[in-house]
Design a protein around this motif. Structure first.
Motif, PDB file in Angstrom:
ATOM      1  N   LEU A 126       0.841  -1.207   0.000  1.00  0.00           N
ATOM      2  CA  LEU A 126       0.000   0.000   0.000  1.00  0.00           C
ATOM      3  C   LEU A 126       0.871   1.250   0.000  1.00  0.00           C
ATOM      4  O   LEU A 126       0.631   2.192  -0.769  1.00  0.00           O
ATOM      5  CB  LEU A 126      -0.937   0.003   1.204  1.00  0.00           C
ATOM      6  CG  LEU A 126      -1.924  -1.159   1.319  1.00  0.00           C
ATOM      7  CD1 LEU A 126      -2.741  -1.035   2.594  1.00  0.00           C
ATOM      8  CD2 LEU A 126      -2.812  -1.262   0.100  1.00  0.00           C
ATOM      9  N   ILE A 127       1.882   1.258   0.838  1.00  0.00           N
ATOM     10  CA  ILE A 127       2.775   2.416   0.919  1.00  0.00           C
ATOM     11  C   ILE A 127       3.524   2.619  -0.395  1.00  0.00           C
ATOM     12  O   ILE A 127       3.648   3.752  -0.881  1.00  0.00           O
ATOM     13  CB  ILE A 127       3.746   2.249   2.109  1.00  0.00           C
ATOM     14  CG1 ILE A 127       2.951   2.345   3.422  1.00  0.00           C
ATOM     15  CG2 ILE A 127       4.871   3.274   2.059  1.00  0.00           C
ATOM     16  CD1 ILE A 127       3.714   1.912   4.650  1.00  0.00           C
ATOM     17  N   ASP A 128       3.989   1.548  -1.003  1.00  0.00           N
ATOM     18  CA  ASP A 128       4.723   1.658  -2.266  1.00  0.00           C
ATOM     19  C   ASP A 128       3.833   2.170  -3.400  1.00  0.00           C
ATOM     20  O   ASP A 128       4.256   3.024  -4.196  1.00  0.00           O
ATOM     21  CB  ASP A 128       5.331   0.310  -2.660  1.00  0.00           C
ATOM     22  CG  ASP A 128       6.451  -0.125  -1.727  1.00  0.00           C
ATOM     23  OD1 ASP A 128       6.951   0.705  -0.932  1.00  0.00           O
ATOM     24  OD2 ASP A 128       6.807  -1.327  -1.778  1.00  0.00           O
ATOM     25  N   ILE A 129       2.618   1.656  -3.497  1.00  0.00           N
ATOM     26  CA  ILE A 129       1.692   2.132  -4.538  1.00  0.00           C
ATOM     27  C   ILE A 129       1.389   3.611  -4.313  1.00  0.00           C
ATOM     28  O   ILE A 129       1.397   4.408  -5.260  1.00  0.00           O
ATOM     29  CB  ILE A 129       0.395   1.300  -4.547  1.00  0.00           C
ATOM     30  CG1 ILE A 129       0.677  -0.138  -4.972  1.00  0.00           C
ATOM     31  CG2 ILE A 129      -0.648   1.934  -5.472  1.00  0.00           C
ATOM     32  CD1 ILE A 129      -0.476  -1.106  -4.718  1.00  0.00           C
ATOM     33  N   HIS A 130       1.103   3.984  -3.076  1.00  0.00           N
ATOM     34  CA  HIS A 130       0.807   5.383  -2.759  1.00  0.00           C
ATOM     35  C   HIS A 130       1.987   6.280  -3.119  1.00  0.00           C
ATOM     36  O   HIS A 130       1.812   7.352  -3.717  1.00  0.00           O
ATOM     37  CB  HIS A 130       0.458   5.512  -1.275  1.00  0.00           C
ATOM     38  CG  HIS A 130       0.122   6.899  -0.860  1.00  0.00           C
ATOM     39  ND1 HIS A 130       1.066   7.785  -0.410  1.00  0.00           N
ATOM     40  CD2 HIS A 130      -1.063   7.556  -0.844  1.00  0.00           C
ATOM     41  CE1 HIS A 130       0.483   8.929  -0.124  1.00  0.00           C
ATOM     42  NE2 HIS A 130      -0.807   8.817  -0.373  1.00  0.00           N
ATOM     43  N   ARG A 131       3.204   5.853  -2.768  1.00  0.00           N
ATOM     44  CA  ARG A 131       4.395   6.650  -3.064  1.00  0.00           C
ATOM     45  C   ARG A 131       4.526   6.864  -4.573  1.00  0.00           C
ATOM     46  O   ARG A 131       4.870   7.958  -5.025  1.00  0.00           O
ATOM     47  CB  ARG A 131       5.642   5.968  -2.514  1.00  0.00           C
ATOM     48  CG  ARG A 131       6.905   6.823  -2.691  1.00  0.00           C
ATOM     49  CD  ARG A 131       8.163   6.173  -2.140  1.00  0.00           C
ATOM     50  NE  ARG A 131       8.034   5.855  -0.738  1.00  0.00           N
ATOM     51  CZ  ARG A 131       8.058   4.605  -0.233  1.00  0.00           C
ATOM     52  NH1 ARG A 131       8.218   3.563  -1.025  1.00  0.00           N
ATOM     53  NH2 ARG A 131       7.946   4.404   1.060  1.00  0.00           N
ATOM     54  N   ASP A 132       4.257   5.847  -5.359  1.00  0.00           N
ATOM     55  CA  ASP A 132       4.313   5.969  -6.817  1.00  0.00           C
ATOM     56  C   ASP A 132       3.195   6.893  -7.312  1.00  0.00           C
ATOM     57  O   ASP A 132       3.437   7.797  -8.111  1.00  0.00           O
ATOM     58  CB  ASP A 132       4.189   4.583  -7.452  1.00  0.00           C
ATOM     59  CG  ASP A 132       4.285   4.605  -8.971  1.00  0.00           C
ATOM     60  OD1 ASP A 132       3.795   5.550  -9.604  1.00  0.00           O
ATOM     61  OD2 ASP A 132       4.837   3.650  -9.522  1.00  0.00           O
ATOM     62  N   ALA A 133       1.987   6.679  -6.828  1.00  0.00           N
ATOM     63  CA  ALA A 133       0.840   7.459  -7.294  1.00  0.00           C
ATOM     64  C   ALA A 133       0.973   8.943  -6.964  1.00  0.00           C
ATOM     65  O   ALA A 133       0.488   9.798  -7.710  1.00  0.00           O
ATOM     66  CB  ALA A 133      -0.448   6.904  -6.686  1.00  0.00           C
ATOM     67  N   TYR A 134       1.623   9.255  -5.849  1.00  0.00           N
ATOM     68  CA  TYR A 134       1.770  10.642  -5.409  1.00  0.00           C
ATOM     69  C   TYR A 134       3.216  11.126  -5.495  1.00  0.00           C
ATOM     70  O   TYR A 134       3.605  12.043  -4.769  1.00  0.00           O
ATOM     71  CB  TYR A 134       1.245  10.785  -3.973  1.00  0.00           C
ATOM     72  CG  TYR A 134      -0.253  10.635  -3.908  1.00  0.00           C
ATOM     73  CD1 TYR A 134      -1.085  11.740  -4.068  1.00  0.00           C
ATOM     74  CD2 TYR A 134      -0.845   9.390  -3.721  1.00  0.00           C
ATOM     75  CE1 TYR A 134      -2.460  11.610  -4.024  1.00  0.00           C
ATOM     76  CE2 TYR A 134      -2.215   9.244  -3.683  1.00  0.00           C
ATOM     77  CZ  TYR A 134      -3.017  10.363  -3.834  1.00  0.00           C
ATOM     78  OH  TYR A 134      -4.382  10.225  -3.807  1.00  0.00           O
ATOM     79  N   ALA A 135       3.989  10.538  -6.386  1.00  0.00           N
ATOM     80  CA  ALA A 135       5.417  10.860  -6.486  1.00  0.00           C
ATOM     81  C   ALA A 135       5.666  12.352  -6.655  1.00  0.00           C
ATOM     82  O   ALA A 135       6.603  12.892  -6.070  1.00  0.00           O
ATOM     83  CB  ALA A 135       6.054  10.081  -7.639  1.00  0.00           C
ATOM     84  N   ASP A 136       4.810  13.026  -7.410  1.00  0.00           N
ATOM     85  CA  ASP A 136       5.016  14.451  -7.648  1.00  0.00           C
ATOM     86  C   ASP A 136       4.560  15.322  -6.478  1.00  0.00           C
ATOM     87  O   ASP A 136       4.746  16.538  -6.500  1.00  0.00           O
ATOM     88  CB  ASP A 136       4.313  14.888  -8.932  1.00  0.00           C
ATOM     89  CG  ASP A 136       2.807  14.662  -8.902  1.00  0.00           C
ATOM     90  OD1 ASP A 136       2.318  13.933  -8.013  1.00  0.00           O
ATOM     91  OD2 ASP A 136       2.114  15.220  -9.774  1.00  0.00           O
TER      92      ASP A 136
END
Length: 179
Positions: free
Chosen positions: A27-37
């Motif tokens: 979950l944390i990894d997907i979120h980090r990718d989705a909100y990278a900017d």
């Protein structure tokens, strides 16, 4: 393995509170990718706290979409506490059937956006729920996201800023099952 980038080829798996240790990092990894900017925003940096908070609810429900073994998107939430639903302060008349599911979070890896993956995990999370209603929050700075939810049967009932450092959100409500 090259990603298929076709939501219909994804496998969606369901998870509960007891699965949180197994899925927390995904979950944390997907979120980090989705909100990278936007990860320099302190509110977004607190996402692991939100995972622990929601995942700590014994009725926590989560779905994760996988491309092979790669997790690419998730959606999660939990039943709302009666009389404390996010929509309640915005409606003068309470619906006859008001048992509510709080749809807390949706994230899709950047490369999987605009493939139907958001709708896939959202509907997978909400299909078969026992609640009458579903409520979620959408950042007011993202009107396209709000329009997408409206196309699924949600309607905006008000605005809410749940934390002093959070964005102001549209409070959106829909009857279950979604249309």
């Amino acid at each position: 393995m090259e990603p298929s980038l076709n939501a219909s080829e994804l496998v969606v798996r369901r998870f509960t509170h007891k699965d949180l240790p197994e899925i927390r990092q995904a979950l944390i990894d997907i979120h980090r990718d989705a909100y990278a900017d936007a990860m320099d925003d302190e509110f977004n940096q607190r996402f692991p706290w939100f995972v622990n908070h929601w995942g700590g609810n014994p009725d926590f429900a989560c779905v994760i979409a996988f491309d092979g073994e790669e997790p690419v998107a998730f959606a999660y939430g939990a039943p709302a506490t009666a009389q404390r639903e996010w929509w309640r302060e915005h409606l003068e008349q309470v619906p006859d059937k008001s048992l509510t599911f709080s749809f807390s979070e949706l994230a899709v890896r950047t490369e999987w956006r605009k493939t139907g993956t958001a709708e896939l995990v959202s509907r997978s999370l909400l299909d078969g729920r026992d609640e009458d209603l579903v409520v979620l929050l959408v950042d007011l700075d993202h009107p396209k996201v709000q329009n997408t939810y409206e196309s699924w049967g949600f309607r905006k009932v008000g605005d809410r800023q749940p934390f002093p450092d959070s964005p102001v959100y549209a409070v959106m409500l829909a009857e279950l099952p979604l249309k």
